[in-house]
Scaffold this motif. Sequence first.
Motif, PDB file in Angstrom:
ATOM      1  N   VAL A  39       0.694  -1.156   0.112  1.00 50.21           N
ATOM      2  CA  VAL A  39      -0.071  -0.159  -0.184  1.00 50.21           C
ATOM      3  C   VAL A  39       0.852   1.274  -0.017  1.00 50.21           C
ATOM      4  O   VAL A  39       1.889   1.259   0.794  1.00 50.21           O
ATOM      5  N   LEU A  40       0.750   2.167  -0.920  1.00 50.06           N
ATOM      6  CA  LEU A  40       1.415   3.496  -1.040  1.00 50.06           C
ATOM      7  C   LEU A  40       0.202   4.306  -0.727  1.00 50.06           C
ATOM      8  O   LEU A  40      -0.826   4.539  -0.854  1.00 50.06           O
ATOM      9  N   LYS A  41       1.043   5.502   0.028  1.00 49.76           N
ATOM     10  CA  LYS A  41       0.298   6.783   0.766  1.00 49.76           C
ATOM     11  C   LYS A  41       1.092   7.728   0.594  1.00 49.76           C
ATOM     12  O   LYS A  41       2.126   8.074   1.036  1.00 49.76           O
ATOM     13  N   MET A  42       0.424   8.789  -0.230  1.00 45.95           N
ATOM     14  CA  MET A  42       1.007  10.154  -0.054  1.00 45.95           C
ATOM     15  C   MET A  42      -0.086  11.029   0.617  1.00 45.95           C
ATOM     16  O   MET A  42      -1.166  11.141   0.179  1.00 45.95           O
ATOM     17  N   THR A  43       0.591  11.979   1.332  1.00 44.35           N
ATOM     18  CA  THR A  43      -0.399  12.810   2.269  1.00 44.35           C
ATOM     19  C   THR A  43       0.167  14.397   2.373  1.00 44.35           C
ATOM     20  O   THR A  43       1.460  14.279   2.576  1.00 44.35           O
TER      21      THR A  43
END
Length: 76
Positions: A39-43
């Motif tokens: 899972v990749l997440k950018m915030t």
Amino acid sequence: MTYFTNWDEFSKAVERLYTSNPSRCRFVVKYEHKKGKMVLKMTDDMICLQYGTDQLQDVKRLEKLTATLMRNIVAK
């Protein structure tokens, strides 16, 4: 929170998010070995973009995206 199923849309959205506010962006990669899922997440604390995959080819795409982000970080 926006969850993408298409890699191209996710990578373009990540690059747009980073260019809009580079000092607040965080990029997280989480791998679950039991499920075989990444899972990749950018915030930036206001907008959250996520992409999940279990495909090996997406790891190579992740390498390219990370390299692009690193080039942008170093260039500034």
